[in-house]
Design an enzyme around this catalytic site. Structure first.
Site, mmCIF file in Angstrom:
data_model
loop_
_atom_site.group_PDB
_atom_site.id
_atom_site.type_symbol
_atom_site.label_atom_id
_atom_site.label_comp_id
_atom_site.label_asym_id
_atom_site.label_seq_id
_atom_site.Cartn_x
_atom_site.Cartn_y
_atom_site.Cartn_z
ATOM 1 N N HIS A 1 0.836 -1.215 0.000
ATOM 2 C CA HIS A 1 0.000 0.000 0.000
ATOM 3 C C HIS A 1 0.860 1.251 0.000
ATOM 4 O O HIS A 1 0.372 2.354 0.199
ATOM 5 C CB HIS A 1 -0.888 0.017 1.246
ATOM 6 C CG HIS A 1 -1.809 -1.154 1.378
ATOM 7 N ND1 HIS A 1 -3.135 -1.106 1.041
ATOM 8 C CD2 HIS A 1 -1.581 -2.418 1.795
ATOM 9 C CE1 HIS A 1 -3.684 -2.284 1.267
ATOM 10 N NE2 HIS A 1 -2.767 -3.101 1.723
ATOM 11 N N LYS B 1 -9.315 13.000 6.030
ATOM 12 C CA LYS B 1 -8.340 11.904 5.883
ATOM 13 C C LYS B 1 -7.225 12.151 6.896
ATOM 14 O O LYS B 1 -7.163 13.209 7.490
ATOM 15 C CB LYS B 1 -7.768 11.839 4.453
ATOM 16 C CG LYS B 1 -7.252 13.174 3.932
ATOM 17 C CD LYS B 1 -6.916 13.119 2.437
ATOM 18 C CE LYS B 1 -8.161 13.162 1.566
ATOM 19 N NZ LYS B 1 -7.977 12.436 0.314
ATOM 20 N N ARG B 2 -6.332 11.193 7.094
ATOM 21 C CA ARG B 2 -5.216 11.400 8.026
ATOM 22 C C ARG B 2 -4.449 12.639 7.582
ATOM 23 O O ARG B 2 -4.329 12.929 6.389
ATOM 24 C CB ARG B 2 -4.299 10.172 8.038
ATOM 25 C CG ARG B 2 -4.862 8.964 8.763
ATOM 26 C CD ARG B 2 -5.071 9.201 10.233
ATOM 27 N NE ARG B 2 -3.845 9.434 10.970
ATOM 28 C CZ ARG B 2 -3.229 8.530 11.755
ATOM 29 N NH1 ARG B 2 -3.725 7.302 11.846
ATOM 30 N NH2 ARG B 2 -2.141 8.813 12.415
ATOM 31 N N LYS C 1 -0.624 14.616 1.621
ATOM 32 C CA LYS C 1 -2.067 14.752 1.316
ATOM 33 C C LYS C 1 -2.446 16.229 1.178
ATOM 34 O O LYS C 1 -3.531 16.566 0.755
ATOM 35 C CB LYS C 1 -2.874 14.045 2.404
ATOM 36 C CG LYS C 1 -2.691 12.529 2.426
ATOM 37 C CD LYS C 1 -3.455 11.907 3.601
ATOM 38 C CE LYS C 1 -3.209 10.407 3.728
ATOM 39 N NZ LYS C 1 -3.971 9.580 2.787
ATOM 40 N N THR D 1 -9.071 5.910 -0.819
ATOM 41 C CA THR D 1 -10.385 5.251 -0.873
ATOM 42 C C THR D 1 -11.492 6.221 -0.450
ATOM 43 O O THR D 1 -12.655 6.032 -0.785
ATOM 44 C CB THR D 1 -10.386 4.018 0.052
ATOM 45 O OG1 THR D 1 -9.794 4.400 1.300
ATOM 46 C CG2 THR D 1 -9.636 2.864 -0.550
ATOM 47 N N LYS E 1 -15.819 6.887 -1.729
ATOM 48 C CA LYS E 1 -17.017 6.994 -0.894
ATOM 49 C C LYS E 1 -17.783 8.272 -1.245
ATOM 50 O O LYS E 1 -19.009 8.268 -1.359
ATOM 51 C CB LYS E 1 -16.600 6.990 0.586
ATOM 52 C CG LYS E 1 -15.914 5.717 1.025
ATOM 53 C CD LYS E 1 -15.028 5.889 2.240
ATOM 54 C CE LYS E 1 -14.170 4.646 2.462
ATOM 55 N NZ LYS E 1 -13.131 4.841 3.514
HETATM 56 N N1 LIG Z 1 -0.454 2.278 4.722
HETATM 57 N N2 LIG Z 1 -0.909 2.631 3.837
HETATM 58 N N3 LIG Z 1 -1.336 2.986 2.906
HETATM 59 C C1 LIG Z 1 -2.583 3.518 2.511
HETATM 60 C C2 LIG Z 1 -3.260 4.312 3.632
HETATM 61 N N4 LIG Z 1 -2.469 5.344 4.102
HETATM 62 O O1 LIG Z 1 -3.645 3.503 4.678
HETATM 63 O O2 LIG Z 1 -3.398 2.394 2.167
HETATM 64 C C3 LIG Z 1 -4.624 2.731 1.545
HETATM 65 C C4 LIG Z 1 -5.351 1.436 1.236
HETATM 66 O O3 LIG Z 1 -4.717 0.747 0.215
HETATM 67 C C5 LIG Z 1 -4.407 3.552 0.260
HETATM 68 O O4 LIG Z 1 -5.651 3.903 -0.273
HETATM 69 C C6 LIG Z 1 -3.594 4.798 0.590
HETATM 70 O O5 LIG Z 1 -3.300 5.462 -0.615
HETATM 71 C C7 LIG Z 1 -2.292 4.393 1.297
HETATM 72 O O6 LIG Z 1 -1.552 5.528 1.699
#
Ligand SMILES: [N-]=[N+]=N[C@]1([C@H](N)O)O[C@H](CO)[C@@H](O)[C@H](O)[C@H]1O
Length: 715
Positions: free
Chosen positions: A259, A451-452, A457, A562, A566
């Protein structure tokens, strides 16, 4: 001194056992696995404390423990009879059995892993699957000894020492600290899960001949990748299958989802730490790496730099195990989470491995479940969709949403569609007033970024855009002000506790809000609201009430994203960079139904190379100057934040993308005043969101990675 403590209008606290996208993705995928009748289980840790509660005091983030189990958890079933001993530390001895030498791991510490089952029922099916979470308990032998010696305190301390393993979730969404407790957590749930899987298999099989037919294990990023070594250890050391048989099984059952885009996000475990906590696993990793290096030598000869890059063991100041390299070497499939991510893995992050094993690499673009993100969180929209499609079948077959396209300009649907949005905006406005005391206008555009908090970001780009909008309104005459499209800017997200810059971004949001929201000259034309303690339940309230959502990461930094999916499903328009899964969203709904901005993935490296000479608009220099000069107060505190975007240090290219960002925002304003156009774009967003259902993602994994078929529960 203002302390913002509020109670959400939700009765049940979230099971916040994850940091961000990665964890929520697994939850959506579990819902799809169950609904599509796939035979699947999920495994994880039953943290006592979920992700910290974010409390805002004078605009600063403070973390409070999230003891979510305070009133118990009605959705789980404690399986006291399902428990396994998990070993740590100790030594590895040689043992001879049936004339062969075997390694035996003599642990220095043992804790008990107890299972807590969380049934996951599918939608519209009698199938339910299981999410088994492990909690750490002291293993029996500890207490006895201490009790016998009457050393009660020691017994309690040992108990706590054991339980601490599954106590708290590490709150970092991306980076890795090489902490012993974190490694203990990873091995604890991996060992318990592997013991459970092998026990359940052996309950119905006498040998391992069918193991690779019956079992497929997907590791979600490198956090569980020790599972590979654990299976190798159990099959080789305990089941005595021999190295080659054990290795053959391992390579056939494991597949790996990464990821991460940034190399610095890849986990590396110091060899010393691995060697002391898991001595036998380190030996096995060395053996695997030795065989791999031999294979590389055969293929590429004495290409030492390639060997050094691809080795599972990283030499250097801190000798470490590269968990991503280990996962790629041992897994039969490696996938990214969007097509753009896949391209970056092939050309940058794992280029050497792709050149060696191109067929191993795939992508499975993320998805989200429409059951939670439309049916549960937006029932009024759900009703309108079912009415106009004349069926509810879209809840299990989301491609049917495409049927709405034909009605995108239908006046009746448009009117109902706007009514739904209004209802959800009222709910959100009420919630905003409850927590902030700020009354927002429903006629304003609700512009959301949740988002975080992370520099890549670019929440700071959003805030600097708001300062620019405020500055413009301030310098306008009355007639121009009447043309301004009112905005309610909503930002929410947690910063990792140790991430200072992210925490400064949160404070800046509050400092700007303090100024803007109390400026009579601006009134309802502009409001900035920071929503504290952003989590899944807050998302379910905010997303349906949003008109516009921002996904403005520097191109090439968001593996997928993601949240955007949504918002898309809920008819909220996207203002975004062409990054991660957004590139595929553009293909599904068309660039003219969203607001695109910024440098493309391919343009970013060159812009970075320009450093301080990259062209930035005067508006950008002005707004950063306003912050640096203390226009919003806290002059010294924000200095280091301003330093991140000036003097050639603007790594995430906020300055370079600022002009294009303002243009996209202006385009959004223009579209918003044309209700028919905006509503059409909104309907086309929802009708084009089918591809981003986690059902499609899971069907791809089932067919292309796991080779599993649905099996409906017979009764
Ligand atoms: N760890 N990690 N990665 C992430 C998210 N931060 O949780 O996984 C998410 C799920 O795959 C991604 O959508 C996102 O872009 C990516 O940064």
């Amino acid at each position: 001194m203002s302390c913002l403590v509020f109670s959400l209008p939700f009765k049940e606290g979230d099971a916040a056992l994850g940091n961000g996208g990665l964890a929520r993705l697994s939850a959506c995928q579990m819902d799809s696995l169950a609904t599509l009748d796939f035979p699947a289980w999920g495994y994880g840790l039953r943290y006592q404390y979920g992700l910290f509660r974010q409390i805002i005091v004078d605009g600063f983030q403070h973390e409070q423990p999230d003891y979510w189990l305070n009133f118990g958890n009605p959705w789980e079933i404690e399986r006291v009879q399902v428990s396994y001993a998990v070993k740590f530390y100790g030594t590895v001895e040689e043992e001879v059995s049936n004339g062969s030498n075997y390694k035996v791991w003599i642990p220095g510490e043992t804790v008990e892993a107890v299972a807590y089952d969380n049934p996951i029922p599918g939608y519209g099916t009698r199938n339910a699957i299981n999410l088994r979470l492990w909690a750490a308990k002291p293993s029996g032998q500890y207490d006895l000894e201490s009790y016998n010696t009457g050393d009660y305190i020691n017994a309690v301390v040992n108990r706590q020492k054991a339980e601490i393993i599954s106590n708290v979730l590490y709150p970092d969404d991306r980076s890795y600290q090489g902490k012993e407790l974190r490694l203990k957590q990873q091995y604890f749930f991996v060992s318990a899960s592997i013991q459970d899987i092998i026990r359940r298999f052996k309950d119905v099989h006498d040998n391992f001949d069918e193991f690779t037919e019956k079992i497929a294990l997907q590791i979600n990023d490198t956090h569980p990748s020790l599972a590979i070594i654990e299976v190798m250890r159990v099959l080789f050391d305990e089941e005595h299958l021999g190295w080659d048989k054990a290795w053959d099984i391992v390579c056939k059952i494991f597949s790996f989802t990464t990821h991460t885009v940034q190399p610095e996000g890849l986990e590396k475990i110091p060899v010393d730490l691995m060697g002391s906590l898991l001595p036998r696993h380190l030996q096995i990793i060395y053996d695997i790496n030795y065989k791999f290096m031999e294979e590389l030598k055969k293929k590429f000869g004495q290409d030492y730099s390639r060997h050094a890059r691809m080795s599972i063991v990283e030499e250097g100041a801190v000798k470490s195990i590269r968990m991503a390299n280990l996962s790629i070497v041992c897994c039969h499939k490696v996938n990214g989470v969007s097509r753009v991510h896949f391209e970056l893995l092939k050309t940058r992050v794992f280029k050497d491995f792709y050149d060696l094993w191109p067929l191993k690499f795939q992508y499975k673009t993320n998805g989200v479940t429409q059951r939670r993100w439309i049916v549960v969180s937006n029932p009024s929209l759900c009703a309108v969709i079912s009415k106009w499609l004349g069926t509810e079948a879209w809840v299990r077959n989301i491609d049917l949403l495409a049927g709405l396209r034909d009605y995108a300009s239908d006046a009746d649907l448009q009117q109902e569609w706007r009514m739904v949005k209004k209802i959800n905006k009222m709910r959100l406005a009420e919630y905003i007033e409850t927590l902030s005391g700020v009354k927002v206008s429903l006629d304003a555009m609700f512009d959301v970024q949740i988002k975080r908090i992370h520099e890549y970001k670019r929440q700071l780009l959003n805030v600097l855009g708001i300062i620019h909008r405020y500055d413009c309104i301030k310098s306008m005459n009355e007639s121009d002000r009447r043309k301004v499209v009112p905005r309610v800017c909503i930002i929410g997200g947690k910063a990792a506790p140790g991430y200072e810059i992210a925490k400064k971004i949160i404070k800046l949001c509050h400092a700007v809000a303090e100024k803007v929201n109390n400026d009579p000259g601006v009134g309802d034309l502009l409001k900035l609201i920071f929503i504290p303690d952003y989590n899944v339940s807050v998302a379910e309230l905010v997303i349906p009430g949003s008109d516009l959502s921002q996904h403005v990461s520097t191109a090439g930094h968001e593996a997928s994203g993601t949240g955007s999916m949504k918002f898309l499903m809920n008819g909220c328009l996207l203002l975004a960079t062409a990054d991660g899964s957004t590139v595929e969203i553009i293909e599904e709904i068309g660039a003219d139904n969203m607001f695109l901005l910024g440098a493309r993935v391919s343009e970013v490296p060159a812009l970075r190379d320009q450093g301080a000479s990259v062209r930035v608009p005067l508006q950008f220099v002005r707004v950063v100057r306003m912050v640096r000069d203390g226009y919003f107060g806290f002059k010294d505190y924000f200095e280091s934040l301003c330093d991140t975007v000036e003097n050639g240090k603007d790594f995430y290219l906020l300055g370079a993308d600022f002009a294009s960002y303002l243009e996209a925002q202006a385009a959004a304003d223009l579209a918003f005043v044309n209700q028919e156009k905006w509503t059409r774009m909104s309907i086309l967003s929802t009708s084009g969101s089918g591809r981003f259902s986690s059902d499609r993602t899971i069907e791809e994994y089932a067919e292309q990675t796991w080779g599993i078929e649905p099996c409906k529960c017979p009764f």
